[in-house]
Design a protein around this motif. Structure first.
Motif, PDB file in Angstrom:
ATOM      1  N   ALA A 160       1.972   2.601  -5.724  1.00  0.00           N
ATOM      2  CA  ALA A 160       2.432   1.739  -4.634  1.00  0.00           C
ATOM      3  C   ALA A 160       3.860   1.286  -4.859  1.00  0.00           C
ATOM      4  O   ALA A 160       4.286   1.040  -5.989  1.00  0.00           O
ATOM      5  N   SER A 161       4.585   1.177  -3.778  1.00  0.00           N
ATOM      6  CA  SER A 161       5.915   0.568  -3.807  1.00  0.00           C
ATOM      7  C   SER A 161       6.013  -0.396  -2.634  1.00  0.00           C
ATOM      8  O   SER A 161       5.370  -0.214  -1.600  1.00  0.00           O
ATOM      9  N   GLY A 162       6.797  -1.445  -2.824  1.00  0.00           N
ATOM     10  CA  GLY A 162       6.972  -2.420  -1.755  1.00  0.00           C
ATOM     11  C   GLY A 162       5.924  -3.504  -1.705  1.00  0.00           C
ATOM     12  O   GLY A 162       5.942  -4.350  -0.802  1.00  0.00           O
ATOM     13  N   LEU A 163       4.968  -3.479  -2.634  1.00  0.00           N
ATOM     14  CA  LEU A 163       3.981  -4.542  -2.717  1.00  0.00           C
ATOM     15  C   LEU A 163       3.487  -4.629  -4.160  1.00  0.00           C
ATOM     16  O   LEU A 163       3.685  -3.723  -4.952  1.00  0.00           O
ATOM     17  N   ILE A 164       2.841  -5.746  -4.464  1.00  0.00           N
ATOM     18  CA  ILE A 164       2.229  -5.931  -5.778  1.00  0.00           C
ATOM     19  C   ILE A 164       0.784  -5.488  -5.659  1.00  0.00           C
ATOM     20  O   ILE A 164      -0.045  -6.159  -5.032  1.00  0.00           O
ATOM     21  N   PHE A 165       0.480  -4.357  -6.246  1.00  0.00           N
ATOM     22  CA  PHE A 165      -0.808  -3.719  -6.038  1.00  0.00           C
ATOM     23  C   PHE A 165      -1.972  -4.591  -6.514  1.00  0.00           C
ATOM     24  O   PHE A 165      -3.055  -4.549  -5.952  1.00  0.00           O
ATOM     25  N   ASP A 166      -1.733  -5.391  -7.553  1.00  0.00           N
ATOM     26  CA  ASP A 166      -2.800  -6.243  -8.078  1.00  0.00           C
ATOM     27  C   ASP A 166      -3.299  -7.251  -7.040  1.00  0.00           C
ATOM     28  O   ASP A 166      -4.417  -7.761  -7.162  1.00  0.00           O
ATOM     29  N   ASP A 167      -2.496  -7.540  -6.055  1.00  0.00           N
ATOM     30  CA  ASP A 167      -2.874  -8.512  -5.021  1.00  0.00           C
ATOM     31  C   ASP A 167      -3.735  -7.895  -3.927  1.00  0.00           C
ATOM     32  O   ASP A 167      -4.167  -8.594  -3.014  1.00  0.00           O
ATOM     33  N   TYR A 168      -3.985  -6.600  -4.027  1.00  0.00           N
ATOM     34  CA  TYR A 168      -4.706  -5.883  -2.987  1.00  0.00           C
ATOM     35  C   TYR A 168      -5.959  -5.214  -3.537  1.00  0.00           C
ATOM     36  O   TYR A 168      -5.963  -4.715  -4.663  1.00  0.00           O
ATOM     37  N   ALA A 169      -6.979  -5.198  -2.709  1.00  0.00           N
ATOM     38  CA  ALA A 169      -8.106  -4.322  -2.991  1.00  0.00           C
ATOM     39  C   ALA A 169      -7.712  -2.917  -2.549  1.00  0.00           C
ATOM     40  O   ALA A 169      -7.022  -2.749  -1.542  1.00  0.00           O
ATOM     41  N   VAL A 170      -8.138  -1.938  -3.310  1.00  0.00           N
ATOM     42  CA  VAL A 170      -7.762  -0.552  -3.017  1.00  0.00           C
ATOM     43  C   VAL A 170      -9.020   0.282  -2.848  1.00  0.00           C
ATOM     44  O   VAL A 170      -9.900   0.284  -3.721  1.00  0.00           O
ATOM     45  N   GLY A 171      -9.085   0.952  -1.748  1.00  0.00           N
ATOM     46  CA  GLY A 171     -10.200   1.843  -1.480  1.00  0.00           C
ATOM     47  C   GLY A 171      -9.767   3.290  -1.591  1.00  0.00           C
ATOM     48  O   GLY A 171      -8.614   3.633  -1.311  1.00  0.00           O
ATOM     49  N   TRP A 172     -10.707   4.117  -2.038  1.00  0.00           N
ATOM     50  CA  TRP A 172     -10.505   5.563  -2.032  1.00  0.00           C
ATOM     51  C   TRP A 172     -11.429   6.170  -0.987  1.00  0.00           C
ATOM     52  O   TRP A 172     -12.616   5.820  -0.920  1.00  0.00           O
TER      53      TRP A 172
END
Length: 130
Positions: free
Chosen positions: A24-36
């Motif tokens: 990811a770029s442009g955001l802090i990935f730790d602040d988001y849930a990520v789905g596959w």
């Protein structure tokens, strides 16, 4: 501009392993849930699993549970999908997606509604040969 970029797809034999990355770029990935997610030819896109923000709780659908894992590398702002014991039915284009809503990924399930995710990657092809 926020971007999610998947990589790591390829051709593998049945029983093999692959690790997909979602950077990811442009955001802090730790602040988001990520789905596959994955989409096989002629089929609808389906959820595979997710990792929550914060504590990193993971959830997997039954068809991949025990074979796939999801992890984060905060320093690299990247989420990984480790796929083991791959089967021909795992052949698909794999996508990662990020949502700022924590409750969309829990130990008990994940939202598969595409509009619930704020950002999507472009996808990476995984082909499992028999």
């Amino acid at each position: 501009e926020v971007q999610l970029v998947e990589s790591g797809g390829g051709l593998v034999q049945t029983g093999g392993s692959l690790t997909l990355s979602c950077a990811a770029s442009g955001l802090i990935f730790d602040d988001y849930a990520v789905g596959w997610f994955r989409q096989a030819p002629g089929k609808e896109r389906e959820g595979v699993g997710c990792i929550s923000s914060g504590h990193g709780t993971t959830f997997f659908v039954r068809s991949v549970k025990g074979r796939f894992t999801i992890s984060r590398d905060s320093a690299k702002n990247t989420v990984y999908l480790q796929m083991n014991a791959l089967e021909p039915d795992d052949t698909a284009v794999y996508y990662c997606a990020a949502t700022g809503v924590t409750d969309y990924c829990t130990y008990y399930g994940m939202t598969v509604k595409e509009s619930d995710y704020d950002y999507w990657g472009q996808g990476t092809q995984v082909t499992v040969s028999s």
